[in-house]
Enzyme design. Structure first.
Site: not given
Ligand code: GLC
Length: 538
Positions: A325-326, A201, A99, A264
């Site tokens: 995880h979100d 990310d 990541d 992402e």
């Molecule tokens: C992304 C991650 C999330 C995090 C955010 C800030 O969306 O998946 O878990 O809190 O970025 O880095």
């Protein structure tokens, strides 16, 4: 010629390292724990493991606030532990995807300390500093994704710095070539250690409007939504210049051969597909989160699959995600019975699937008592926190389900004694067995891993409840029928009399049907999905 590149034919499995396996008895997972559990991934039949951040971090956002991009946080182990993990993964023919969190660092990163030191510091421009608005308030109306304003005033210089997330996560300035070069070196550091790719990310956030214009009001905002939705994020993210930045990163990956860049991106389909880049030089796989955002209805899902397939640029490889995880877990959203249908959908659509750890044992909603809340977002905006989807993996029926010798950082499901890998592994009816069979089917049938996709139209009375499609490659045609409803359905199978096909069941979400010949009508049980194989009858 079918595709054979690993990240196209393979399946990705996401591990949230805090919650996979604890080996040092602190209630939090670690890298040696992941290494110890790679056997599970090899047994399950996935091809790559994506590990959420384990870098040195004050953990304000559980590792998505990085204080040193080249170090392992002691909570998770050491760099040697990481080297051991990757060696063991590769020995088992599993790829390792890290990541990468380039949009923001931690406030504790030395770069930010320098940047903050004075307006004249050479790293001042590595972050986004702006003068206050004329009234002394924040420079514009941009909001934090975790609630409240996205600007924090720094007393020393009187300027504000921008943070799309927590104030502890200042955004880096990706328009600055020094930032790009420093981050490219971070990528090389891990690529040289053998990593096979990155999930990047919030990649659509990297470039912001040069003029920092106010975001417009969102006319569809509803009060139950997180505050960030008050405005449409037109100027704070998804700027056209970001594609070139992504291409720059991808070029670094390609210095090392066939490494994958997954981005992402939470955007509507027509915007999402632009992230492949005009010449497919940007993200290899812009994460497709459409299944997370669409109501769980056959016709709605059918429409979105068709829309996505039609929107893909030529040569752009699709991908599908059911959980991360979100976002709420799939079993929590749709229930145990439909979680099986969802598994079949994920693993029979065209494109690279990403599985979220624990979905293979059907982990559902885990209520988090108020005194155990961990996610800062939950504290800022109650009801939106992500703790329930980050609970520790359940391996066996021992105390703490084999995850840890001590009370884990988050609770586990109440039925952990039955809902665990050990108990479900040899149970032919378990969702775990279903996942494993689907993964093996995908591996054995090029129609599934690399073949084409087409919708199979059904009479309107059926189409609201059943989604039907075909996957095909060479001589092989597979038909997938998914009953999203809780009523039995009879599906006519002869749509093309000239073809004279007969069908047999390759796999059903209901145990015991494999091998069954179907005749001209298939009876689908409530909540049942099947994969059929066509046999020319002449
Ligand atoms: C992304 C991650 C999330 C995090 C955010 C800030 O969306 O998946 O878990 O809190 O970025 O880095």
């Amino acid at each position: 010629m079918p595709e054979t590149i690993w990240w196209k034919t393979g399946t990705v499995y996401q591990v949230y390292p805090r919650s996979f396996q604890d080996t040092n008895g602190d209630g939090v997972g670690d890298l040696p724990g992941i290494t110890a559990r790679l056997e599970h991934l090899a047994w399950l039949g996935v091809d790559a493991v994506w590990i959420s951040p384990f870098y040195r971090s004050p953990m304000a956002d559980f590792g998505y606030d990085v204080a040193d991009y080249r170090a392992v946080d002691p909570l998770f182990g050491t760099l040697e532990d990481f080297d051991a993990l990757i060696a063991e993964a590769h020995r088992r023919k599993l790829k390792v995807i890290l990541d990468f969190v380039p949009n923001h660092s931690s406030i504790a990163h030395p770069w930010f300390a320098e940047s903050r030191a004075s307006r004249e510091n050479p790293k001042r421009d590595w972050y986004l500093w702006r003068d206050p608005a004329p009234d002394g308030g924040p420079p514009n109306n941009w909001l934090s994704n975790f609630g409240g304003p996205a600007w924090t005033r720094d007393e020393a210089s009187g300027q504000y710095y921008y943070h799309a997330f927590l104030a502890e996560q200042p955004d880096l300035n990706w328009r600055n070539p020094e930032v790009r070069a420093a981050m490219h070196d971070v990528l090389r550091f891990w690529l040289e250690r053998g990593v096979d790719g990155f999930r990047v990310d919030v990649i659509w956030h990297l470039i912001k409007d040069e003029g920092f214009r106010d975001n417009p009001q969102n006319p569809d905002f509803a009060p139950h939504q997180p505050g960030i939705n008050r405005f449409s994020q037109v100027y704070s993210c998804d700027r056209p210049e970001v594609i070139e930045v992504i291409s720059g990163m991808r070029a670094v990956l390609r210095e090392f051969g066939e490494r994958v860049l997954i981005g992402e991106i939470y955007l509507p389909v027509e915007r999402l597909v632009t992230y492949y880049g005009p010449d497919l030089e940007a993200a290899d796989l812009p994460f497709n989160f459409q299944l997370l955002e669409t109501p769980w209805q056959a016709d709605a899902v059918a429409a979105l699959v068709a829309e996505y397939e039609a929107a893909l640029p030529e040569g752009g490889w699709p991908n599908w995600v059911l959980g991360n995880h979100d976002r709420p877990r799939i079993a929590a959203r749709v229930g145990d019975a439909q979680a099986r249908v969802a598994a079949m959908l994920l693993l029979t659509l065209r494109g690279t699937p990403t599985l979220y750890y624990g979905d293979e044992i059907g982990l559902g909603h885990v209520p988090i008592p108020p005194d155990r809340v961990q996610d800062p977002w939950e504290r800022n905006e109650p009801g939106h926190g992500r703790d329930p989807v980050r609970t520790p993996m359940q391996w066996d029926d021992s105390r703490h389900a084999g995850f840890s010798a001590v009370e884990p950082w988050l609770p586990q499901t109440e039925d952990a004694e039955r809902r665990n890998v050990d108990a479900m592994r040899d149970d032919s009816r378990s969702i775990l067995t279903l996942y494993r069979r689907l993964l093996s089917l995908r591996r054995d049938h090029p129609a599934l891993s690399v073949g084409g996709w087409r919708n199979v139209p059904l009479p309107p009375s059926l189409a609201t409840e059943v989604f039907a499609y075909e996957r095909f490659e060479g001589d092989e045609t597979l038909r997938i029928l998914l009953n999203f409803g809780s009523v039995e359905r009879s599906i006519p199978l002869e749509d093309d009399a000239a073809k004279q096909e007969t069908w047999s069941v390759l796999l059903s979400t209901r145990p015991g049907r494999a091998g069954e010949a179907t005749g001209n009508v298939l009876h689908l049980s409530p909540d049942e999905g099947v994969v059929l194989r066509a046999h020319p009858s002449s």
